[in-house]
Design a protein around this motif. Structure first.
Motif, mmCIF file in Angstrom:
data_model
loop_
_atom_site.group_PDB
_atom_site.id
_atom_site.type_symbol
_atom_site.label_atom_id
_atom_site.label_comp_id
_atom_site.label_asym_id
_atom_site.label_seq_id
_atom_site.Cartn_x
_atom_site.Cartn_y
_atom_site.Cartn_z
ATOM 1 N N VAL A 1 -44.621 -6.036 -4.772
ATOM 2 C CA VAL A 1 -43.209 -6.208 -4.422
ATOM 3 C C VAL A 1 -42.995 -5.883 -2.951
ATOM 4 O O VAL A 1 -43.381 -4.812 -2.485
ATOM 5 C CB VAL A 1 -42.316 -5.253 -5.256
ATOM 6 N N VAL A 2 -42.383 -6.834 -2.229
ATOM 7 C CA VAL A 2 -41.865 -6.478 -0.901
ATOM 8 C C VAL A 2 -40.346 -6.586 -0.950
ATOM 9 O O VAL A 2 -39.787 -7.378 -1.705
ATOM 10 C CB VAL A 2 -42.445 -7.355 0.235
ATOM 11 N N VAL A 3 -39.701 -5.750 -0.157
ATOM 12 C CA VAL A 3 -38.232 -5.749 -0.109
ATOM 13 C C VAL A 3 -37.828 -5.956 1.343
ATOM 14 O O VAL A 3 -38.306 -5.245 2.236
ATOM 15 C CB VAL A 3 -37.670 -4.431 -0.682
ATOM 16 N N ALA B 1 -48.717 -10.678 -10.401
ATOM 17 C CA ALA B 1 -47.428 -11.278 -10.074
ATOM 18 C C ALA B 1 -46.919 -10.647 -8.783
ATOM 19 O O ALA B 1 -47.294 -9.526 -8.440
ATOM 20 C CB ALA B 1 -46.416 -11.024 -11.207
ATOM 21 N N GLY B 2 -46.073 -11.406 -8.081
ATOM 22 C CA GLY B 2 -45.529 -10.875 -6.827
ATOM 23 C C GLY B 2 -44.065 -11.264 -6.688
ATOM 24 O O GLY B 2 -43.616 -12.248 -7.287
ATOM 25 N N ALA B 3 -43.330 -10.505 -5.893
ATOM 26 C CA ALA B 3 -41.922 -10.841 -5.675
ATOM 27 C C ALA B 3 -41.445 -10.318 -4.335
ATOM 28 O O ALA B 3 -41.960 -9.323 -3.816
ATOM 29 C CB ALA B 3 -41.048 -10.249 -6.782
ATOM 30 N N ALA B 4 -40.460 -11.021 -3.790
ATOM 31 C CA ALA B 4 -39.750 -10.537 -2.597
ATOM 32 C C ALA B 4 -38.306 -10.335 -3.009
ATOM 33 O O ALA B 4 -37.620 -11.291 -3.397
ATOM 34 C CB ALA B 4 -39.868 -11.558 -1.477
ATOM 35 N N PHE B 5 -37.858 -9.099 -2.976
ATOM 36 C CA PHE B 5 -36.472 -8.749 -3.287
ATOM 37 C C PHE B 5 -35.727 -8.447 -1.986
ATOM 38 O O PHE B 5 -36.334 -8.255 -0.931
ATOM 39 C CB PHE B 5 -36.408 -7.536 -4.219
ATOM 40 N N ILE C 1 -49.336 -16.900 -3.274
ATOM 41 C CA ILE C 1 -48.259 -16.218 -2.528
ATOM 42 C C ILE C 1 -48.032 -16.972 -1.214
ATOM 43 O O ILE C 1 -49.005 -17.280 -0.521
ATOM 44 C CB ILE C 1 -48.678 -14.754 -2.207
ATOM 45 N N PRO C 2 -46.785 -17.264 -0.849
ATOM 46 C CA PRO C 2 -46.570 -17.937 0.440
ATOM 47 C C PRO C 2 -46.845 -16.997 1.614
ATOM 48 O O PRO C 2 -46.689 -15.791 1.484
ATOM 49 C CB PRO C 2 -45.079 -18.315 0.399
ATOM 50 N N MET D 1 -39.781 -14.863 -7.151
ATOM 51 C CA MET D 1 -40.908 -14.332 -7.906
ATOM 52 C C MET D 1 -42.049 -15.336 -7.893
ATOM 53 O O MET D 1 -41.815 -16.544 -7.900
ATOM 54 C CB MET D 1 -40.516 -14.086 -9.371
ATOM 55 N N PHE D 2 -43.272 -14.833 -7.928
ATOM 56 C CA PHE D 2 -44.457 -15.692 -7.886
ATOM 57 C C PHE D 2 -45.429 -15.261 -8.984
ATOM 58 O O PHE D 2 -45.538 -14.080 -9.300
ATOM 59 C CB PHE D 2 -45.133 -15.588 -6.517
ATOM 60 N N GLY D 3 -46.121 -16.221 -9.538
ATOM 61 C CA GLY D 3 -47.118 -15.940 -10.576
ATOM 62 C C GLY D 3 -46.481 -15.975 -11.949
ATOM 63 O O GLY D 3 -46.897 -16.720 -12.814
ATOM 64 N N ILE D 4 -45.477 -15.169 -12.143
ATOM 65 C CA ILE D 4 -44.702 -15.187 -13.388
ATOM 66 C C ILE D 4 -43.256 -15.335 -12.960
ATOM 67 O O ILE D 4 -42.766 -14.532 -12.161
ATOM 68 C CB ILE D 4 -44.939 -13.894 -14.197
ATOM 69 N N ASP D 5 -42.571 -16.376 -13.442
ATOM 70 C CA ASP D 5 -41.233 -16.698 -12.937
ATOM 71 C C ASP D 5 -40.203 -15.649 -13.308
ATOM 72 O O ASP D 5 -40.357 -14.919 -14.275
ATOM 73 C CB ASP D 5 -40.754 -18.026 -13.533
ATOM 74 N N GLY D 6 -39.117 -15.658 -12.554
ATOM 75 C CA GLY D 6 -38.010 -14.751 -12.861
ATOM 76 C C GLY D 6 -37.146 -15.271 -13.974
ATOM 77 O O GLY D 6 -37.392 -16.277 -14.571
#
Ligand SMILES: Cc1cc2nc3c(=O)[nH]c(=O)nc-3n(C[C@H](O)[C@H](O)[C@H](O)COP(=O)(O)O)c2cc1C
Ligand code: SF4
Ligand code: SF4
Length: 269
Positions: A88-90, A116-120, A171-172, A264-269
């Protein structure tokens, strides 16, 4: 694999990253949740045993489209045993550029298996009441998204036949990375009148740049501009006087106010 333990590993000077990783963990909903808080210098020194048989959530803010150097330094002693990890990056509603890709590569180096990854989005470190930039984020909508996403990831991992297999998480981002924080030797200052010399600013500074000895002194060379001292000062005594920092905040306020949504990446939100 059945997820029974979750380890939260984060660097979060102003607390938005911490709030997001905690929300994801609430969605995963297991009783055994351990925090490895790398924000303060003493957190970075704690002994960290190799992580296995559990799920890790690794979080860091975005600084200049990259990971903060201190976050990488403090993550480095963490060693994992092919532990599945949520990354996770914020970021402060401008952009996260290469930070999540960098976190993925760092996590792999440390022995994690990113699933999985996400940018919040979090309230920008440089935001104030007068110059808002994503103020109040993550808000209740972000928290709900994080919880729902956590629940989905748990179901997916619980259903995995061979949890150790690499997940090929896309991941982009660019490699070689670009960006990074611009080099500036500046720090917030303390206004003597409202300061009660309570010491809170020193206790939250991730680089021990602040010392209290009858008044507040800042080692400007150590300041990473995280703004933890400003946001935690109970009397509003800690402020930016530097004109470049004020100009950056005004630019962000004028150009980055349109609400962005978590990705979200890998597993959708
Ligand atoms: C030095 C510095 C650089 C930053 N660079 C970016 C950036 O490139 N893009 C962005 O959207 N936000 C940027 N931010 C804002 C933070 O990523 C954002 O406020 C984040 O929520 C802070 O996380 P924390 O609360 O865990 O400290 C920056 C903040 C700081 C202190
Ligand atoms: S937190 Fe604010 S009031 Fe307390 S010592 Fe620091 S600057 Fe002064
Ligand atoms: S002095 Fe600098 S590094 Fe320390 S809390 Fe304040 S902004 Fe962050």
């Amino acid at each position: 694999m059945k997820v029974e333990q979750v380890k939260l590993i984060y660097f979060s000077p102003t607390g938005t990253t911490r709030k997001v990783v905690e929300s994801i963990a609430r969605g995963i909903s297991v009783a055994d949740v351990e925090h490895i808080d790398l924000t303060l210098p003493e957190g970075a020194r704690q002994a960290i045993k190799p992580l296995s048989d559990e799920l890790a959530i690794i979080g860091a803010p975005v600084y200049g489209g990259r990971l903060p150097v201190d976050a990488i330094d403090r993550l480095n002693p963490v060693k994992a045993a092919n532990t599945p990890a949520i990354l996770v990056v914020v970021y402060g509603n401008r952009e996260f550029e290469d930070a999540l890709l960098e976190l993925k590569n760092v996590a792999i180096e440390l022995g994690f298996n990113p699933v999985a990854g996400a940018a919040f989005i979090g309230e920008h470190s440089f935001a104030t009441e007068d110059v808002p930039i994503a103020n109040g984020r993550p808000d209740s909508r972000d928290v709900q998204l994080a919880m729902d996403w956590g629940a989905k990831i748990k179901n997916k991992i619980n259903a995995l036949q061979s949890p150790g297999a690499p997940m090929d998480l896309e991941i982009p981002g660019r490699f070689p990375y670009e960006g990074g924080v611009r080099s500036m030797v500046v720090s917030p200052v303390t206004q003597a009148d409202p300061c009660t010399v309570c010491g809170t600013c020193a206790s939250v500074c991730p680089t021990a740049a602040i010392s209290i000895n009858g008044s507040v002194a800042t080692d400007i060379e150590l300041c990473i501009r995280c703004c933890a001292c400003i946001k935690n000062c109970p009397t509003g005594a800690r402020v930016w006087e530097d004109e470049t920092m004020k100009t950056i905040a005004t630019w962000l306020n004028e150009n980055c106010s349109a609400r962005k949504e978590p990705r979200m990446f890998g597993i959708d939100g």
